[in-house]
Design an enzyme around this catalytic site. Structure first.
Site, short mmCIF file in Angstrom:
data_model
loop_
_atom_site.label_atom_id
_atom_site.label_comp_id
_atom_site.label_asym_id
_atom_site.label_seq_id
_atom_site.Cartn_x
_atom_site.Cartn_y
_atom_site.Cartn_z
CB CYS A 42 -4.05 0.84 9.94
SG CYS A 42 -4.67 1.44 11.49
CG ASN A 60 -6.97 0.44 7.47
OD1 ASN A 60 -7.14 1.41 8.21
ND2 ASN A 60 -6.89 0.58 6.16
N GLY A 61 -9.38 0.42 9.89
CA GLY A 61 -10.76 0.90 9.80
C GLY A 61 -11.36 1.09 11.18
CE LYS A 108 0.75 10.47 0.52
NZ LYS A 108 0.98 11.91 0.32
#
Ligand code: M6R
Length: 629
Positions: free
Chosen positions: A2, A115-116, A624
């Site tokens: 993310c 994100n996470g 990535k």
């Protein structure tokens, strides 16, 4: 995984004598997401606030960023003063419009991106459901949003609400929030997940990494663990989760926005393959003093501790782990210290034998890989010293290491790692030579001779790249291949593993790398008429048994029908007879050969995937930076 971007600016015109930016928050968010899309591309979304908004304005779409851009072109969003944007790599809930971020709460006046992974989300969700909250998505993020909303209703302060919520969340998270009540403010929080602040004039930025705002500012703040940041156009305030003032570290980004553009190449991967001579050359720059001694300035570890080291463990994942395998051969040979290479996630969850005399070397391009971060923490808890080899400034792993050796590959955008791999190998060579110098395993002139060879490698890598058309033509002719094998011995073995990984992740075909000596112990059963097999041939000028053993292996597979694709040194006449295709690389010392031998394999994988019409920069299912365990 993310990508996250946040922006607040004074908007067009002059305010209080400050020359204010003319860009709109939506433009900044979309530009940031374009640069962050390599972090995840399952969906994308933005949320905007401005004075007078009754609710947050949002747009979100499943699929790549292009879908979101089309959506905001079709249904324009109102002008705003602040924005947050998100590009997703799905964890909880599939990649749908509904599960895309931002998630709304507090009567659609609050928007949150994340994100996470919130590990206790099921428990928290039950609690919120019991309070009468209605959920619209399957995500853990919506739980965090509702938790912030609840705390906001109690505190009336977005920063405080973020702190209350953050203290209740388990797992890993970067969260950004905007609220219609405070339209000039973006609040962020981080725990085991990255977040950096971009500092502007009359505007400020937040991003998962500096790429989010590199087009606008090079000045940045690296947030620490468990910190909250509140930005307005003219202020940046950092606290801990309890609201106490906290320190963040300022740094200047040393690369330009152009470095993160394709620069005329068809793909980032192609550009990054062409960047490799520079990535290696720049990583070598400035490492010696006037007398030619290696000086690794960033290594803050006491020299007496490094002299006492009796074991090295390299921890890393994926391509970075293969660079560790190359490092093992070099460091053991030069320093006579035993080196183990461990996948970081395996190291962390067994019971590794580690003590104060163990040096752990963590290798990571992003500096954020969660598995590697956990291995670093575990090693330090056991008393080991940790040196990290990292490409990304401002990331978490260098901050949590005892010392860091930065690679200077520049930003790597393509999901498949290329130039970072070569830079990691180069940095590992430098570390090995430094230890050999420090411990007196090698004479200074021996070290200088190896350094001279290393300094000549960028020129040789360039030669391999210039010979790429033959590799590309071969790849195009093999676009229907369903399985490709890769063999290597000694340092050629990790090169074979990396060649197979590149082909798997880019072209989605079965590919396996083997130690050539292992062939007869099983894998040779895979060889059938026409089976393509890449073989990395060691230098005939190196240990003679090594070369002749690999030549024998080629004969063995050829006798069973394999189509042999051989990577060999210029002038290796012996091997020519046994190759169906031969990819020549310049002569180099055995231990340095991986820097050359892997390049045709990168080009092959990229060209074959391109011939199949696949997106080489954003392969399916990947992201990535793997910032979840
Ligand atoms: O950022 P890191 O170097 O820690 O990433 C490690 C791996 O996730 C990464 O090398 C991955 O294997 C690449 N997709 C390989 O091309």
């Amino acid at each position: 995984m993310c990508g996250i971007v946040g922006y607040t600016g004074l908007g067009q015109g002059a305010a209080g004598g400050v020359a204010t930016p003319s860009r709109t928050p939506l433009d900044v968010a979309l530009e940031g997401l374009r640069r962050l899309e390599y972090r995840g591309y399952d969906s994308a979304g933005v949320a905007l606030v401005a004075p007078g908004f009754e609710r947050v304005a949002t747009a979100k779409k499943a699929g790549k960023l292009a879908n979101l851009i089309e959506e905001v072109d079709l249904h324009p969003l109102p002008d705003a003063t602040a924005a947050i944007g998100h590009t997703r790599w799905a964890t909880h809930g599939g990649p749908t419009d509904t599960n895309a971020h931002p998630h709304l709460a507090d009567g659609d006046r609050l928007a949150v991106i994340h994100n996470g992974i919130v590990e206790n989300f099921a428990l928290l969700k039950q609690e919120l459901l019991a309070d009468g909250v209605t959920f619209h998505s399957e995500t853990d993020t919506e739980v965090a949003a509702q938790l912030i909303a609840k705390a906001y209703r109690e505190t009336g302060n977005l920063t405080a609400a973020m702190g209350v919520a953050a203290r209740r969340l388990h797992g890993t998270f970067t969260l950004l929030a905007v609220h219609a009540d405070v339209p000039d403010t973006v609040v962020g929080a981080r725990h085991d997940s990255p977040l950096v602040v971009g500092l502007g004039e009359g505007e400020n930025f937040l991003g998962s990494d500096v790429a989010a705002f590199i087009a606008h500012t090079h000045e940045a703040l690296e947030l620490g663990q468990d910190q909250i940041v509140t930005i307005t156009p003219t202020s940046v305030a950092v606290t801990d989760f309890d609201g106490n003032p906290a320190e963040a570290k300022r740094f200047t980004v040393d690369w330009d926005a152009e470095a993160a553009e394709k620069g005329g190449f068809d793909s980032f991967m192609d550009k990054e393959i062409h960047d490799q001579p520079h990535a290696v050359g720049d990583t070598l720059l400035g490492r010696t003093d006037a007398s030619g001694n290696l000086v690794l300035d960033d290594l803050r570890i006491d020299e007496s501790l490094l002299r006492a080291v009796n074991k090295i463990i390299v921890v890393a994942c994926g391509t970075a782990a293969y660079s560790g395998h190359v490092a093992k051969y070099a460091i053991e040979h030069w320093c006579r210290i035993p080196v183990e290479v461990e996948l970081a996630h395996e190291f962390r969850y067994r019971d590794p034998i580690v003590d104060e005399k163990t040096l752990v070397v963590a290798v990571t391009q992003s500096g954020e890989t969660m598995d590697t971060l956990m291995a670093v923490r575990h090693a330090r808890e056991q008393g080991a010293k940790v040196i990290s080899i990292v490409n990304t400034h401002g990331s978490t792993i260098p901050r949590e290491s005892d010392a860091v050796l930065y690679t200077h590959a520049g930003p790597e955008i393509a999901v498949a790692s290329t130039k970072a791999f070569l830079a990691q190998i180069t940095a590992a060579y430098l570390l090995g030579l430094y230890l050999a110098q420090l411990r007196g395993n090698k004479f200074p002139d021996e070290i200088s001779a190896i350094l001279d060879e290393l300094r000549d490698m960028p020129r040789k890598i360039q030669t391999v790249i210039e010979r790429g058309e033959y590799v590309r033509a071969t790849a195009r002719s093999m676009r229907d291949a369903s399985s490709v094998l890769f063999l290597g011995r000694h340092v050629g073995f990790p090169v074979a593993l990396e060649g197979a990984l590149k082909l798997k992740e880019l072209a989605y075909i079965h590919a396996e790398g083997f130690a050539a000596g292992e062939l007869k112990h099983g894998p040779i059963a895979l060889i059938d008429e026409g089976q393509p097999v890449f073989v990395v041939v060691p230098s005939p000028r190196g240990r003679d048994s090594l070369h002749s053993k690999v030549v024998s292996n080629i004969q063995e597979i050829r006798a069973r029908g394999a189509r042999t694709l051989v990577i060999a040194e210029d002038g290796d006449d012996e091997v020519r007879k046994y190759a169906d295709e031969i990819f020549w690389i310049p002569q180099a010392p055995t231990l340095l050969q991986p820097l050359l031998a892997v390049v045709p394999l990168q080009i092959f994988a990229m060209a074959l995937a391109t011939a199949k019409g696949l997106d080489v920069d954003q392969p399916r299912n990947l992201a990535k930076s793997v910032t979840v365990e």
